[in-house]
Enzyme design. Structure first.
Site, PDB file in Angstrom:
ATOM      1  N   GLU A 185      -7.463   8.760   6.006  1.00 58.69           N
ATOM      2  CA  GLU A 185      -7.736   9.350   7.309  1.00 58.69           C
ATOM      3  C   GLU A 185      -8.191  10.813   7.267  1.00 58.69           C
ATOM      4  O   GLU A 185      -7.496  11.722   7.742  1.00 58.69           O
ATOM      5  CB  GLU A 185      -6.497   9.228   8.204  1.00 58.69           C
ATOM      6  CG  GLU A 185      -6.078   7.799   8.427  1.00 58.69           C
ATOM      7  CD  GLU A 185      -4.943   7.680   9.412  1.00 58.69           C
ATOM      8  OE1 GLU A 185      -4.311   8.688   9.740  1.00 58.69           O
ATOM      9  OE2 GLU A 185      -4.684   6.566   9.874  1.00 58.69           O
ATOM     10  N   HIS A 234      -2.703  11.031   0.652  1.00 57.68           N
ATOM     11  CA  HIS A 234      -2.155  10.770   1.998  1.00 57.68           C
ATOM     12  C   HIS A 234      -1.522  12.056   2.505  1.00 57.68           C
ATOM     13  O   HIS A 234      -0.333  12.146   2.760  1.00 57.68           O
ATOM     14  CB  HIS A 234      -1.135   9.626   1.943  1.00 57.68           C
ATOM     15  CG  HIS A 234      -0.916   8.961   3.275  1.00 57.68           C
ATOM     16  ND1 HIS A 234      -1.080   7.607   3.483  1.00 57.68           N
ATOM     17  CD2 HIS A 234      -0.532   9.477   4.476  1.00 57.68           C
ATOM     18  CE1 HIS A 234      -0.790   7.310   4.746  1.00 57.68           C
ATOM     19  NE2 HIS A 234      -0.471   8.430   5.375  1.00 57.68           N
ATOM     20  N   ASN A 294      -7.354   1.897   9.824  1.00 56.15           N
ATOM     21  CA  ASN A 294      -6.026   2.069  10.417  1.00 56.15           C
ATOM     22  C   ASN A 294      -6.201   2.046  11.923  1.00 56.15           C
ATOM     23  O   ASN A 294      -6.925   2.889  12.474  1.00 56.15           O
ATOM     24  CB  ASN A 294      -5.408   3.405   9.993  1.00 56.15           C
ATOM     25  CG  ASN A 294      -5.105   3.453   8.503  1.00 56.15           C
ATOM     26  OD1 ASN A 294      -5.212   2.443   7.820  1.00 56.15           O
ATOM     27  ND2 ASN A 294      -4.721   4.608   8.014  1.00 56.15           N
ATOM     28  N   GLU A 325      -3.502  -0.033   8.036  1.00 58.58           N
ATOM     29  CA  GLU A 325      -2.325   0.348   8.831  1.00 58.58           C
ATOM     30  C   GLU A 325      -2.455  -0.217  10.233  1.00 58.58           C
ATOM     31  O   GLU A 325      -3.528  -0.137  10.829  1.00 58.58           O
ATOM     32  CB  GLU A 325      -2.169   1.878   8.958  1.00 58.58           C
ATOM     33  CG  GLU A 325      -1.682   2.586   7.739  1.00 58.58           C
ATOM     34  CD  GLU A 325      -1.558   4.086   7.950  1.00 58.58           C
ATOM     35  OE1 GLU A 325      -1.291   4.523   9.094  1.00 58.58           O
ATOM     36  OE2 GLU A 325      -1.780   4.829   6.970  1.00 58.58           O
ATOM     37  N   ARG A 359       0.855  -1.190   0.000  1.00 59.07           N
ATOM     38  CA  ARG A 359       0.000   0.000   0.000  1.00 59.07           C
ATOM     39  C   ARG A 359       0.889   1.236   0.000  1.00 59.07           C
ATOM     40  O   ARG A 359       1.709   1.405   0.901  1.00 59.07           O
ATOM     41  CB  ARG A 359      -0.922   0.011   1.220  1.00 59.07           C
ATOM     42  CG  ARG A 359      -1.760   1.269   1.290  1.00 59.07           C
ATOM     43  CD  ARG A 359      -2.638   1.368   2.505  1.00 59.07           C
ATOM     44  NE  ARG A 359      -3.328   2.658   2.516  1.00 59.07           N
ATOM     45  CZ  ARG A 359      -3.321   3.500   3.547  1.00 59.07           C
ATOM     46  NH1 ARG A 359      -2.677   3.169   4.660  1.00 59.07           N
ATOM     47  NH2 ARG A 359      -3.928   4.664   3.466  1.00 59.07           N
ATOM     48  N   TYR A 389      -4.312   1.754  15.763  1.00 55.86           N
ATOM     49  CA  TYR A 389      -3.062   1.849  16.519  1.00 55.86           C
ATOM     50  C   TYR A 389      -3.256   1.668  18.015  1.00 55.86           C
ATOM     51  O   TYR A 389      -2.405   1.104  18.688  1.00 55.86           O
ATOM     52  CB  TYR A 389      -2.380   3.199  16.251  1.00 55.86           C
ATOM     53  CG  TYR A 389      -1.768   3.268  14.869  1.00 55.86           C
ATOM     54  CD1 TYR A 389      -2.517   3.677  13.770  1.00 55.86           C
ATOM     55  CD2 TYR A 389      -0.442   2.881  14.655  1.00 55.86           C
ATOM     56  CE1 TYR A 389      -1.969   3.716  12.495  1.00 55.86           C
ATOM     57  CE2 TYR A 389       0.113   2.921  13.380  1.00 55.86           C
ATOM     58  CZ  TYR A 389      -0.666   3.341  12.309  1.00 55.86           C
ATOM     59  OH  TYR A 389      -0.120   3.377  11.049  1.00 55.86           O
TER      60      TYR A 389
HETATM   61  O1  LIG Z   1       1.684   7.778  13.090  1.00 55.27           O
HETATM   62  C1  LIG Z   1       1.914   6.613  12.363  1.00 55.27           C
HETATM   63  C2  LIG Z   1       1.098   6.628  11.086  1.00 55.27           C
HETATM   64  C3  LIG Z   1       1.538   7.692  10.080  1.00 55.27           C
HETATM   65  O2  LIG Z   1       2.912   7.576   9.806  1.00 55.27           O
HETATM   66  C4  LIG Z   1       0.702   7.506   8.809  1.00 55.27           C
HETATM   67  O3  LIG Z   1       1.118   8.342   7.744  1.00 55.27           O
HETATM   68  C5  LIG Z   1      -0.755   7.827   9.084  1.00 55.27           C
HETATM   69  O4  LIG Z   1      -1.615   7.253   8.111  1.00 55.27           O
HETATM   70  C6  LIG Z   1      -1.153   7.390  10.465  1.00 55.27           C
HETATM   71  N1  LIG Z   1      -2.351   7.511  10.987  1.00 55.27           N
HETATM   72  C7  LIG Z   1      -2.284   7.090  12.255  1.00 55.27           C
HETATM   73  C8  LIG Z   1      -3.501   7.085  13.116  1.00 55.27           C
HETATM   74  N2  LIG Z   1      -3.514   7.921  14.186  1.00 55.27           N
HETATM   75  C9  LIG Z   1      -3.178   9.237  14.356  1.00 55.27           C
HETATM   76  C10 LIG Z   1      -3.698   9.924  15.416  1.00 55.27           C
HETATM   77  C11 LIG Z   1      -3.367  11.243  15.627  1.00 55.27           C
HETATM   78  C12 LIG Z   1      -2.491  11.867  14.779  1.00 55.27           C
HETATM   79  C13 LIG Z   1      -1.936  11.181  13.722  1.00 55.27           C
HETATM   80  C14 LIG Z   1      -2.301   9.849  13.496  1.00 55.27           C
HETATM   81  C15 LIG Z   1      -1.008   6.680  12.528  1.00 55.27           C
HETATM   82  N3  LIG Z   1      -0.325   6.864  11.389  1.00 55.27           N
END
Ligand SMILES: OC[C@@H]1[C@@H](O)[C@H](O)[C@@H](O)c2nc(CNc3ccccc3)cn21
Length: 451
Positions: free
Chosen positions: A171, A126, A296, A355, A82, A298
């Site tokens: 996102e 993105h 996505n 993700e 991706r 986390y």
């Molecule tokens: O932060 C890790 C990754 C980032 O590198 C990616 O480009 C992005 O798609 C991405 N989205 C999140 C989801 N959460 C989030 C929450 C608050 C601020 C930024 C990301 C994490 N991540």
């Protein structure tokens, strides 16, 4: 936690195992071969915006090292990759003139992936909006729906067929909350009035790009959202109400618009006089049939009522929790809970985990080129187990893209946080697979049986 039923569950045949990256985070050379600047080129060159003054000018130099990076994916046995395309490499002014060199870069990358048996999943957006469009209002200008559809159409006509899974936006919540409300991300605005307008135009642009795809595309298109389960810090009514607001704002807002053609009612309460009333025709545009969604995941948020804007909610740190280098609690059960929630709310639409990963402090490359990252292995193992549980619970999960293939530019955190399963020495650009890469490679080869 797993029980006999879920522990015996398995990943379906054909489950799509891959890794994810994004253009601005890995490519470097943002202005090469006729490309125009993006808002991240500008933001990174604005003093004080990025940790250590880091920029995406070099990043992982993927713009020149793409062939070796595909070879690395092949060595790891990945089935899919991706990635995102840089809008301003393709259309330097955002609309109109096509920069053929930019299109050729992605065409070569897609051909190399296919020649190595790796399926491309292409994300149109993105976060790296062409600076020229930001100068015309960017996500605050209603015309961006057509600008975005035009950009998508250029890529659909050039790559559809070789690319069979398309994503419109990555996102939208982060784009608006980070870029228009709190200002931590490009374009760095801080306005409660702009935020809902940016949200709405992002979703209108998503709908317009899907409509444009349906006119010429013959494969699949979807939307990627970040969702994060909200759990009450106590059983108080105030905390329950804070959870409701936080859940509506992050988790329901964008999928409801795209799949149900409406925003959650809490948004009007959250934004008050800053929440416009939109015409029904906008929702008719936004709500387009999707072939899949990308989630996505986390972390989770234990949430309490507190004075804050706009949610009047705050995240409560868990004293016994395990946290990553970005301050996110490791909580795989939240992935199970949210996948079941999405299945029940949106009707079990085919879903990819687009993700999932973690930043941990990685030790330096040891003798023999080994990088021990046991915390990342543990994180991946637990979250893949959660996906297996969700599949056993009936969720239609079709694939998993680990974030990220490479250590890369973590937006405003620069290169201070490493999410890659492959280490990048930014001085030499040497790539070194971490233990987690070898672990993940075995997972892919066994379709998760080695979990
Ligand atoms: O932060 C890790 C990754 C980032 O590198 C990616 O480009 C992005 O798609 C991405 N989205 C999140 C989801 N959460 C989030 C929450 C608050 C601020 C930024 C990301 C994490 N991540």
């Amino acid at each position: 936690m797993p029980n006999s039923a879920t522990a015996s569950a398995r990943f379906p045949d054909g489950f799509l195992w891959g890794a994810a990256t994004a253009a601005h985070q890995i490519e470097g050379s943002p202005l090469a071969d006729g490309a125009g600047p993006s808002i991240w080129t500008r933001f990174a060159h604005t003093p004080g915006m990025i940790v250590n003054g880091d920029t995406g000018d070099i990043a992982c130099d993927h713009y020149h090292r793409w062939k070796q990076d595909v070879a690395l994916m092949r060595e790891l046995g990945l089935k899919a990759y991706r990635f995102s395309t840089s809008w301003s490499r393709i259309l330097p002014e955002g609309t109109g003139r096509v920069n053929q060199a930019g299109l050729d870069f992605y065409s070569r990358l897609v051909d190399e992936l296919l020649e190595n048996g790796i399926e491309p999943l292409l994300t149109l957006y993105h976060w790296d909006l062409p600076a020229a469009l930001d100068d015309r209002g960017g996500w605050l200008n209603r015309d961006i729906a057509q600008w975005f559809a035009e950009y998508g159409d250029v890529l659909y006509r050039a790559l559809d067929g070789r690319v069979k899974k398309w994503v419109t936006l990555n996102e939208p919540w982060v784009v608006t909350d980070g870029g228009y409300l709190h200002g931590a991300l490009a374009p760095g605005h801080r306005s409660k009035y702009e935020t809902p307008i940016a949200t709405h135009n992002l979703m209108r642009a998503h709908g317009a790009a899907v409509q444009a795809y349906r006119a010429t595309g013959k494969h699949e298109i979807g939307l990627v959202v970040n969702i994060e389960p909200k759990y009450p810090a106590s059983d108080s009514a105030d905390d329950a109400a804070a959870v409701k607001r936080a859940h509506a704002y992050m988790n329901e807002q964008y999928l409801d618009a795209a799949l149900l053609g409406r925003y959650p009612p809490e948004l009007k309460d959250i934004f008050g006089d800053a929440w416009p009333q939109w015409p029904q025709e906008d929702f008719d545009l936004i709500r387009q049939k999707l072939d899949f969604i990308g989630i996505n995941y986390y972390t989770r948020s234990v949430t309490k009522a507190a004075q804050s804007y706009p949610l009047d909610a705050a995240v409560v740190k868990q004293p016994l929790g395990t946290y990553t280098e970005t301050g996110w609690e490791v909580f795989p059960q939240g992935l199970v809970d949210l996948l079941v929630w999405a299945k029940d709310r949106y009707g079990n639409i085919p879903t990819y985990i687009t993700e999932n990963g973690a930043a941990f402090f990685d030790p330096p490359v040891a003798e023999g080129g080994r990088i021990r990252d046991p915390l990342r292995i543990d994180y991946l193992q637990k979250h893949l187990g959660a996906i297996r549980q969700a599949i056993a619970a009936g969720c239609d999960i079709r694939g998993y893209m680990v974030w990220s293939l490479l250590d890369n530019m973590e937006w405003s955190l620069g290169y201070s946080k490493r999410f890659g399963i492959v280490h990048v020495n930014y001085g030499t650009q040497e790539r070194t697979p971490k233990d987690s890469a070898h672990y993940y490679s075995k997972i892919v080869a066994s379709n998760g049986a080695s979990l």
